[in-house]
Design a protein around this motif. Structure first.
Motif, PDB file in Angstrom:
ATOM      1  N   LEU A 231       6.973  -0.492 -16.595  1.00  0.00           N
ATOM      2  CA  LEU A 231       6.399  -1.546 -15.760  1.00  0.00           C
ATOM      3  C   LEU A 231       5.045  -2.036 -16.275  1.00  0.00           C
ATOM      4  CD1 LEU A 231       7.302  -0.110 -12.253  1.00  0.00           C
ATOM      5  CD2 LEU A 231       8.524  -1.849 -13.576  1.00  0.00           C
ATOM      6  N   GLN A 232       4.537  -1.400 -17.306  1.00  0.00           N
ATOM      7  CA  GLN A 232       3.263  -1.750 -17.932  1.00  0.00           C
ATOM      8  C   GLN A 232       2.101  -1.711 -16.934  1.00  0.00           C
ATOM      9  OE1 GLN A 232       4.058  -5.494 -19.942  1.00  0.00           O
ATOM     10  NE2 GLN A 232       5.210  -4.459 -21.541  1.00  0.00           N
ATOM     11  N   VAL A 233       2.045  -0.618 -16.181  1.00  0.00           N
ATOM     12  CA  VAL A 233       0.952  -0.347 -15.258  1.00  0.00           C
ATOM     13  C   VAL A 233       0.527   1.102 -15.468  1.00  0.00           C
ATOM     14  CG1 VAL A 233       1.715  -2.017 -13.516  1.00  0.00           C
ATOM     15  CG2 VAL A 233       2.494   0.348 -13.364  1.00  0.00           C
ATOM     16  N   SER A 234      -0.603   1.483 -14.911  1.00  0.00           N
ATOM     17  CA  SER A 234      -1.031   2.872 -15.028  1.00  0.00           C
ATOM     18  C   SER A 234      -0.368   3.721 -13.942  1.00  0.00           C
ATOM     19  CB  SER A 234      -2.554   2.984 -14.915  1.00  0.00           C
ATOM     20  OG  SER A 234      -2.979   2.685 -13.596  1.00  0.00           O
ATOM     21  N   VAL A 235      -0.227   4.993 -14.231  1.00  0.00           N
ATOM     22  CA  VAL A 235       0.306   5.922 -13.235  1.00  0.00           C
ATOM     23  C   VAL A 235      -0.604   5.927 -12.012  1.00  0.00           C
ATOM     24  CG1 VAL A 235       0.831   8.347 -12.750  1.00  0.00           C
ATOM     25  CG2 VAL A 235       1.494   7.348 -14.948  1.00  0.00           C
TER      26      VAL A 235
ATOM     27  N   ASP B 143       0.792  -1.218   0.000  1.00  0.00           N
ATOM     28  CA  ASP B 143       0.000   0.000   0.000  1.00  0.00           C
ATOM     29  C   ASP B 143       0.830   1.275   0.000  1.00  0.00           C
ATOM     30  OD1 ASP B 143       0.952  -0.257   2.542  1.00  0.00           O
ATOM     31  OD2 ASP B 143      -0.969   0.072   3.536  1.00  0.00           O
ATOM     32  N   THR B 144       2.074   1.164  -0.447  1.00  0.00           N
ATOM     33  CA  THR B 144       2.899   2.359  -0.611  1.00  0.00           C
ATOM     34  C   THR B 144       3.344   2.437  -2.064  1.00  0.00           C
ATOM     35  OG1 THR B 144       5.027   1.280  -0.165  1.00  0.00           O
ATOM     36  CG2 THR B 144       3.789   2.131   1.750  1.00  0.00           C
ATOM     37  N   LEU B 145       3.759   3.599  -2.473  1.00  0.00           N
ATOM     38  CA  LEU B 145       4.279   3.766  -3.825  1.00  0.00           C
ATOM     39  C   LEU B 145       5.442   2.810  -4.049  1.00  0.00           C
ATOM     40  CD1 LEU B 145       4.543   5.217  -6.559  1.00  0.00           C
ATOM     41  CD2 LEU B 145       5.887   6.975  -5.387  1.00  0.00           C
ATOM     42  N   GLY B 146       6.363   2.766  -3.112  1.00  0.00           N
ATOM     43  CA  GLY B 146       7.522   1.888  -3.250  1.00  0.00           C
ATOM     44  C   GLY B 146       7.139   0.426  -3.346  1.00  0.00           C
ATOM     45  N   GLY B 147       6.172   0.012  -2.561  1.00  0.00           N
ATOM     46  CA  GLY B 147       5.708  -1.373  -2.607  1.00  0.00           C
ATOM     47  C   GLY B 147       5.104  -1.717  -3.951  1.00  0.00           C
ATOM     48  N   ARG B 148       4.352  -0.789  -4.518  1.00  0.00           N
ATOM     49  CA  ARG B 148       3.747  -1.042  -5.830  1.00  0.00           C
ATOM     50  C   ARG B 148       4.796  -1.029  -6.937  1.00  0.00           C
ATOM     51  NH1 ARG B 148      -0.286   1.727  -3.090  1.00  0.00           N
ATOM     52  NH2 ARG B 148       0.434   3.755  -3.831  1.00  0.00           N
ATOM     53  N   ILE B 149       5.796  -0.168  -6.825  1.00  0.00           N
ATOM     54  CA  ILE B 149       6.892  -0.172  -7.806  1.00  0.00           C
ATOM     55  C   ILE B 149       7.583  -1.530  -7.779  1.00  0.00           C
ATOM     56  CG2 ILE B 149       9.162   0.786  -8.375  1.00  0.00           C
ATOM     57  CD1 ILE B 149       8.105   3.511  -7.311  1.00  0.00           C
ATOM     58  N   SER B 150       7.894  -2.006  -6.591  1.00  0.00           N
ATOM     59  CA  SER B 150       8.561  -3.297  -6.433  1.00  0.00           C
ATOM     60  C   SER B 150       7.707  -4.438  -6.971  1.00  0.00           C
ATOM     61  CB  SER B 150       8.885  -3.519  -4.958  1.00  0.00           C
ATOM     62  OG  SER B 150       9.479  -4.773  -4.754  1.00  0.00           O
ATOM     63  N   LEU B 151       6.424  -4.435  -6.633  1.00  0.00           N
ATOM     64  CA  LEU B 151       5.508  -5.475  -7.089  1.00  0.00           C
ATOM     65  C   LEU B 151       5.428  -5.498  -8.613  1.00  0.00           C
ATOM     66  CD1 LEU B 151       3.397  -7.602  -6.078  1.00  0.00           C
ATOM     67  CD2 LEU B 151       1.703  -5.811  -6.391  1.00  0.00           C
ATOM     68  N   ALA B 152       5.312  -4.330  -9.231  1.00  0.00           N
ATOM     69  CA  ALA B 152       5.210  -4.254 -10.687  1.00  0.00           C
ATOM     70  C   ALA B 152       6.509  -4.693 -11.352  1.00  0.00           C
ATOM     71  CB  ALA B 152       4.842  -2.827 -11.108  1.00  0.00           C
ATOM     72  N   ARG B 153       7.637  -4.342 -10.761  1.00  0.00           N
ATOM     73  CA  ARG B 153       8.925  -4.773 -11.321  1.00  0.00           C
ATOM     74  C   ARG B 153       9.047  -6.285 -11.236  1.00  0.00           C
ATOM     75  NH1 ARG B 153      13.273  -6.297  -9.194  1.00  0.00           N
ATOM     76  NH2 ARG B 153      12.839  -5.451  -7.121  1.00  0.00           N
ATOM     77  N   ASP B 154       8.649  -6.864 -10.111  1.00  0.00           N
ATOM     78  CA  ASP B 154       8.673  -8.320  -9.974  1.00  0.00           C
ATOM     79  C   ASP B 154       7.763  -8.985 -11.006  1.00  0.00           C
ATOM     80  OD1 ASP B 154      10.461  -8.210  -7.880  1.00  0.00           O
ATOM     81  OD2 ASP B 154       8.946  -8.508  -6.319  1.00  0.00           O
ATOM     82  N   ALA B 155       6.618  -8.392 -11.264  1.00  0.00           N
ATOM     83  CA  ALA B 155       5.684  -8.948 -12.242  1.00  0.00           C
ATOM     84  C   ALA B 155       6.298  -8.948 -13.643  1.00  0.00           C
ATOM     85  CB  ALA B 155       4.374  -8.168 -12.242  1.00  0.00           C
ATOM     86  N   ARG B 156       7.116  -7.969 -13.930  1.00  0.00           N
ATOM     87  CA  ARG B 156       7.808  -7.911 -15.230  1.00  0.00           C
ATOM     88  C   ARG B 156       9.033  -8.802 -15.260  1.00  0.00           C
ATOM     89  NH1 ARG B 156       8.029  -3.933 -18.861  1.00  0.00           N
ATOM     90  NH2 ARG B 156       8.898  -5.679 -20.001  1.00  0.00           N
ATOM     91  N   ASP B 157       9.428  -9.311 -14.089  1.00  0.00           N
ATOM     92  CA  ASP B 157      10.591 -10.192 -13.961  1.00  0.00           C
ATOM     93  C   ASP B 157      11.876  -9.522 -14.446  1.00  0.00           C
ATOM     94  OD1 ASP B 157      11.828 -12.545 -13.145  1.00  0.00           O
ATOM     95  OD2 ASP B 157      11.630 -13.495 -15.117  1.00  0.00           O
ATOM     96  N   ILE B 158      12.069  -8.280 -13.981  1.00  0.00           N
ATOM     97  CA  ILE B 158      13.309  -7.571 -14.286  1.00  0.00           C
ATOM     98  C   ILE B 158      13.964  -7.155 -12.977  1.00  0.00           C
ATOM     99  CG2 ILE B 158      12.652  -6.781 -16.594  1.00  0.00           C
ATOM    100  CD1 ILE B 158      11.908  -4.098 -15.445  1.00  0.00           C
TER     101      ILE B 158
END
Length: 85
Positions: free
Chosen positions: A67-71, A14-29
């Motif tokens: 990250l292929q997510v919306s802002v 529920d933080t910006l950083g957590g969502r950045i990390s989650l999206a990066r993991d989803a992209r597997d980079i």
């Protein structure tokens, strides 16, 4: 210990950083790969993921594309989030 792969739970980060990390993991980079694509130092990307700093709006827009997510999803968790493949 189970070898079962855990599915992501949306809303847990529920933080910006957590969502950045989650999206990066989803992209597997890696942090290094993501930082290079965005043109920043890996330490800068890590600071964003760990909520020690926030990207400027122009970087946030570029990051959403990478990250292929919306802002909106990055900012508040609503909208198009990561696509787990």
């Amino acid at each position: 210990m189970s070898n079962r792969k855990l599915e992501p739970v949306y809303g847990i980060d529920d933080t910006l950083g957590g969502r950045i990390s989650l999206a990066r993991d989803a992209r597997d980079i890696s942090v290094e790969e993501a930082a290079q694509i965005l043109g920043v130092e890996p330490g800068t990307w890590s600071a964003w993921e760990n909520d020690r700093d926030e990207p400027r709006s122009n970087r946030l827009d570029m990051m959403a594309g990478v990250l292929q997510v919306s802002v909106a999803w990055l900012l508040n968790g609503q909208g198009a989030g990561p696509n787990w493949r």
